[in-house]
Write an enzyme that holds these catalytic residues in place. Structure first.
Site, PDB file in Angstrom:
ATOM      1  N   TRP A 278       0.801  -1.290  -0.037  1.00  0.00           N
ATOM      2  CA  TRP A 278       0.184  -0.056   0.108  1.00  0.00           C
ATOM      3  C   TRP A 278       0.857   1.011  -0.150  1.00  0.00           C
ATOM      4  O   TRP A 278       0.649   2.167  -0.722  1.00  0.00           O
ATOM      5  CB  TRP A 278      -0.917  -0.008   1.081  1.00  0.00           C
ATOM      6  N   TRP A 306     -18.642  20.615   1.423  1.00  0.00           N
ATOM      7  CA  TRP A 306     -18.007  20.508   2.510  1.00  0.00           C
ATOM      8  C   TRP A 306     -18.369  21.530   3.440  1.00  0.00           C
ATOM      9  O   TRP A 306     -18.566  22.831   2.993  1.00  0.00           O
ATOM     10  CB  TRP A 306     -16.641  20.355   2.751  1.00  0.00           C
ATOM     11  N   ASN A 341      -3.676   2.360  12.746  1.00  0.00           N
ATOM     12  CA  ASN A 341      -4.452   2.407  11.457  1.00  0.00           C
ATOM     13  C   ASN A 341      -5.965   2.104  11.404  1.00  0.00           C
ATOM     14  O   ASN A 341      -6.787   2.889  10.835  1.00  0.00           O
ATOM     15  CB  ASN A 341      -4.013   1.364  10.476  1.00  0.00           C
ATOM     16  N   TRP A 359     -11.780  16.503   3.880  1.00  0.00           N
ATOM     17  CA  TRP A 359     -10.589  15.613   3.990  1.00  0.00           C
ATOM     18  C   TRP A 359      -9.314  16.398   4.212  1.00  0.00           C
ATOM     19  O   TRP A 359      -8.188  16.069   4.829  1.00  0.00           O
ATOM     20  CB  TRP A 359     -10.561  14.541   3.003  1.00  0.00           C
ATOM     21  N   TRP A 382      -6.469   9.625   3.166  1.00  0.00           N
ATOM     22  CA  TRP A 382      -7.815  10.400   3.416  1.00  0.00           C
ATOM     23  C   TRP A 382      -8.452  10.519   2.171  1.00  0.00           C
ATOM     24  O   TRP A 382      -9.516  10.672   2.333  1.00  0.00           O
ATOM     25  CB  TRP A 382      -7.044  12.109   3.535  1.00  0.00           C
TER      26      TRP A 382
HETATM   27  C1  LIG Z   1      -6.422   8.873   7.382  1.00  0.00           C
HETATM   28  C2  LIG Z   1      -5.440   8.259   6.955  1.00  0.00           C
HETATM   29  C3  LIG Z   1      -4.033   8.700   7.038  1.00  0.00           C
HETATM   30  C4  LIG Z   1      -2.729   8.176   7.085  1.00  0.00           C
HETATM   31  N1  LIG Z   1      -1.511   8.668   7.061  1.00  0.00           N
HETATM   32  C5  LIG Z   1      -0.498   8.405   7.149  1.00  0.00           C
HETATM   33  C6  LIG Z   1       0.850   8.934   7.014  1.00  0.00           C
HETATM   34  O1  LIG Z   1       0.900  10.256   6.873  1.00  0.00           O
HETATM   35  N2  LIG Z   1       1.990   8.311   6.853  1.00  0.00           N
HETATM   36  C7  LIG Z   1       1.854   7.024   7.024  1.00  0.00           C
HETATM   37  O2  LIG Z   1       3.215   6.222   7.029  1.00  0.00           O
HETATM   38  N3  LIG Z   1       0.746   6.232   6.930  1.00  0.00           N
HETATM   39  C8  LIG Z   1      -0.275   6.869   7.128  1.00  0.00           C
HETATM   40  N4  LIG Z   1      -1.571   6.049   7.069  1.00  0.00           N
HETATM   41  C9  LIG Z   1      -1.456   4.561   6.940  1.00  0.00           C
HETATM   42  C10 LIG Z   1      -1.361   3.703   8.356  1.00  0.00           C
HETATM   43  O3  LIG Z   1      -2.277   4.055   9.015  1.00  0.00           O
HETATM   44  C11 LIG Z   1       0.000   3.881   8.877  1.00  0.00           C
HETATM   45  O4  LIG Z   1       0.842   3.647   7.818  1.00  0.00           O
HETATM   46  C12 LIG Z   1       0.240   2.649   9.909  1.00  0.00           C
HETATM   47  O5  LIG Z   1      -0.879   2.800  10.876  1.00  0.00           O
HETATM   48  C13 LIG Z   1       1.387   2.847  10.550  1.00  0.00           C
HETATM   49  O6  LIG Z   1       1.626   1.773  11.560  1.00  0.00           O
HETATM   50  P1  LIG Z   1       2.652   0.656  11.511  1.00  0.00           P
HETATM   51  O7  LIG Z   1       3.692   1.052  10.863  1.00  0.00           O
HETATM   52  O8  LIG Z   1       2.612  -0.048  12.645  1.00  0.00           O
HETATM   53  O9  LIG Z   1       1.763  -0.149  10.412  1.00  0.00           O
HETATM   54  P2  LIG Z   1       1.929  -1.634   9.765  1.00  0.00           P
HETATM   55  O10 LIG Z   1       0.470  -2.360   9.900  1.00  0.00           O
HETATM   56  O11 LIG Z   1       2.870  -2.512  10.601  1.00  0.00           O
HETATM   57  O12 LIG Z   1       2.208  -1.724   8.469  1.00  0.00           O
HETATM   58  C14 LIG Z   1       3.759  -1.642   7.883  1.00  0.00           C
HETATM   59  C15 LIG Z   1       3.760  -0.316   6.983  1.00  0.00           C
HETATM   60  O13 LIG Z   1       3.033  -0.598   5.832  1.00  0.00           O
HETATM   61  C16 LIG Z   1       3.039   0.766   5.478  1.00  0.00           C
HETATM   62  N5  LIG Z   1       1.223   0.907   5.534  1.00  0.00           N
HETATM   63  C17 LIG Z   1       0.488   0.331   6.218  1.00  0.00           C
HETATM   64  N6  LIG Z   1      -0.729   0.783   6.044  1.00  0.00           N
HETATM   65  C18 LIG Z   1      -0.644   1.408   5.073  1.00  0.00           C
HETATM   66  C19 LIG Z   1      -1.561   2.292   4.374  1.00  0.00           C
HETATM   67  N7  LIG Z   1      -2.829   2.124   4.452  1.00  0.00           N
HETATM   68  N8  LIG Z   1      -1.139   2.943   3.543  1.00  0.00           N
HETATM   69  C20 LIG Z   1       0.145   3.316   3.045  1.00  0.00           C
HETATM   70  N9  LIG Z   1       1.160   2.448   3.965  1.00  0.00           N
HETATM   71  C21 LIG Z   1       0.772   1.746   4.819  1.00  0.00           C
HETATM   72  C22 LIG Z   1       3.474   1.600   6.376  1.00  0.00           C
HETATM   73  O14 LIG Z   1       5.048   2.025   6.045  1.00  0.00           O
HETATM   74  C23 LIG Z   1       3.681   0.671   7.661  1.00  0.00           C
HETATM   75  O15 LIG Z   1       4.737   1.117   8.716  1.00  0.00           O
HETATM   76  C24 LIG Z   1      -2.720   6.918   7.007  1.00  0.00           C
HETATM   77  C25 LIG Z   1      -3.976   6.140   7.158  1.00  0.00           C
HETATM   78  C26 LIG Z   1      -5.270   6.759   7.285  1.00  0.00           C
HETATM   79  C27 LIG Z   1      -6.353   5.830   7.244  1.00  0.00           C
END
Ligand SMILES: Cc1cc2nc3c(=O)[nH]c(=O)nc-3n(C[C@H](O)[C@H](O)[C@H](O)COP(=O)(O)OP(=O)(O)OC[C@H]3O[C@@H](n4cnc5c(N)ncnc54)[C@H](O)[C@@H]3O)c2cc1C
Length: 473
Positions: A278, A306, A341, A359, A382
């Site tokens: 992702w 909005w 997340n 958003w 978003w």
């Molecule tokens: C509204 C919204 C805003 C977000 N803004 C950001 C942001 O600014 N920066 C950010 O890194 N992530 C963002 N995310 C995605 C996601 O929430 C975080 O990457 C995740 O919570 C990070 O925690 P983790 O490292 O434990 O994730 P893990 O579940 O351990 O996932 C491993 C890695 O995969 C990537 N990843 C996971 N989920 C997503 C996703 N949905 N989209 C893109 N990459 C993903 C991240 O790099 C993450 O570190 C956003 C999600 C939402 C719904």
């Protein structure tokens, strides 16, 4: 006479292991001058957010410590990269600059300009991919176009397989240490009055060591059950590598290699790698659609009506909406610079659908408060939640925050941690205190509207209103 150095310009690649630019620089045999430039003049609204500045401060300290252990020194300079690089070239007689590529639209414009100017001056410029498994322009559909659907994109990625070589640290670096550095403390990256980041260091250790510790904890304790637990915010079930990945303290290649080395890969591996996928997809989208952070991907949303309401926006930002799971998420964000997340999805849906606030408002708040704020991931997610993005959840899929809370935080542990004024409520009402009897509220010490807010909006009414706005599109 001193040999002229090669400038290694660090940006979002604050590590020394598996760092392609560093390894190629070492192989030249030239002394390396590690440089970090603080540029506070990023165009538009995307100047580095406050939580990220805290992270950057600590990450630079850590990088400098690691360089010091190898006999090097990180040179810090503030100003426009063009001017600073020009100064450093003149001060040292350097003839080459190496960097790792950044993919934000404004970074691409900046780097393209720098490359052109310096090459005209006879300076050698080399750039490297150090933060993505696939270059964002590399994966194309059969028509040669970028993908808009994640599953198709990721299938193609997996079929192609990432092409990279992991560099082992074999060559010793020679460093150029004769240049004066600015003092990091004068950059004032960390907050003081008030120090709202005081809780950050309980959770985070910015820098390469901290990244590898998080990776090890995840592989040792959480990977096996990731698929089952990744949606439970009250449980340490995800890797928490996002800020480390954003700042390039670890690369997705290193993570990928850890999976390749597993002898018994658990079923959760696929789910975890899909999340890394992702991240790749978000960069793919941002590269192909550079207006993603500012404008809806689906054009029909351009005229969406909005609302403009500072009071409800503030209640959301401060975690005072009266919906416990939403408030817990917003307070976790404020205290730790991170949010789970699942809860990011719930609070984003609440902002855009229950409150009908744009958003872009949510994106801006996250940009300033997340330690992992990342232009590509933030914008794409978003838009995905708001229903206007690529491969987005349809607008009419509106999360019910009470049901989401009950499903993913069934014991209420997460809410009790971040909304302690509700901690004595029973599990039956922890996600819907407004339904508790007067006696139950009294016993739990909760006075709705006083110790904890009444819901800002009624879920059913808000849902109907959101659907009506969508119908009017
Ligand atoms: C509204 C919204 C805003 C977000 N803004 C950001 C942001 O600014 N920066 C950010 O890194 N992530 C963002 N995310 C995605 C996601 O929430 C975080 O990457 C995740 O919570 C990070 O925690 P983790 O490292 O434990 O994730 P893990 O579940 O351990 O996932 C491993 C890695 O995969 C990537 N990843 C996971 N989920 C997503 C996703 N949905 N989209 C893109 N990459 C993903 C991240 O790099 C993450 O570190 C956003 C999600 C939402 C719904």
């Amino acid at each position: 006479m001193k040999t002229s150095p090669l400038i290694l310009w660090f940006r979002q690649d604050l590590r020394l292991q598996h760092h392609p630019a560093f390894e190629v620089a070492k192989a030249t045999g030239l002394p390396i001058l590690p440089l970090y430039i603080l540029d506070d003049d990023t165009p538009g609204p995307w100047k580095m957010g406050a939580a990220q500045r805290w992270w950057l401060h600590h990450s630079l300290l850590s990088l400098n410590k690691d360089l010091d252990a190898q006999g090097g020194k990180l040179i810090l300079r503030r100003g426009s990269p063009s001017r600073v690089l020009q100064d450093v070239l003149q001060e040292t007689g350097a003839q080459s600059i190496y960097w790792s590529r950044c993919y934000e639209p404004f970074s691409i414009v900046r780097d393209t300009g720098l490359k052109k100017d310096f090459i005209e001056q006879g300076i050698t410029i080399k750039s490297f991919n150090s933060s993505l498994l696939f270059e964002p322009w590399e994966i194309k559909n059969q028509q040669g176009q970028p993908y808009k659907i994640f599953t198709q994109f990721w299938k193609k990625c997996l079929a192609q397989g990432p092409r990279f070589s992991i560099f082992e640290n074999t060559t010793l670096a020679q460093f150029y240490t004769h240049l004066k550095s600015e003092d990091l403390t004068t950059w004032e990256l960390t907050p003081t009055h008030p120090n709202w980041a005081h809780g950050f260091s309980e959770l985070w250790q910015p820098g390469e060591d901290g990244a590898h510790q998080k990776l090890e904890i995840f592989f040792t304790h959480h990977l096996k059950e990731y698929k089952e637990t990744r949606n439970r915010p009250g449980y340490y079930g995800t890797s928490r590598l996002s800020p480390h990945l954003h700042f390039g303290e670890i690369s997705p290649h290193q993570i990928w290699r850890c999976f390749q080395q597993l002898t018994n890969s658990p079923p959760s591996s696929e789910s975890y790698l899909a999340e890394i996928g992702w991240r790749e997809f978000c960069y793919h989208l941002l590269y192909a659609f550079p207006s993603l952070p500012e404008r809806p991907f689906q054009k029909k949303f351009t005229d969406f009506q909005w609302k403009n309401n500072n009071d409800t926006l503030k209640a959301w930002q401060q975690g005072n909406t009266g919906y416990p799971i939403v408030d817990a998420g917003m307070r976790e964000l404020w205290h730790t610079g991170w949010m789970h997340n699942r809860v990011r999805m719930i609070v984003a849906s609440f902002l855009t659908k229950h409150l009908l606030l744009s958003w872009q408002e949510g994106e801006k708040w996250f940009w300033n408060t997340l330690v992992d704020a990342d232009l590509a991931n933030n914008a794409a997610n978003w838009q995905w939640i708001a229903g206007c993005g690529a491969d987005a959840a349809p607008y009419f899929r509106i999360f019910n925050p009470t049901l989401q809370g009950e499903k993913f935080d069934p014991q209420g542990d997460y809410v009790r941690r971040w909304v302690p004024e509700l901690k004595n409520l029973s599990n039956s009402f922890i996600h819907k205190p407004w339904q508790a009897s007067a006696a139950e509220l009294n016993q739990a010490g909760v006075i709705l509207g006083k110790t904890y807010p009444l819901p800002l909006v009624n879920h059913g009414d808000a849902r109907d209103r959101a659907l009506e706005s969508y119908r009017q599109l």
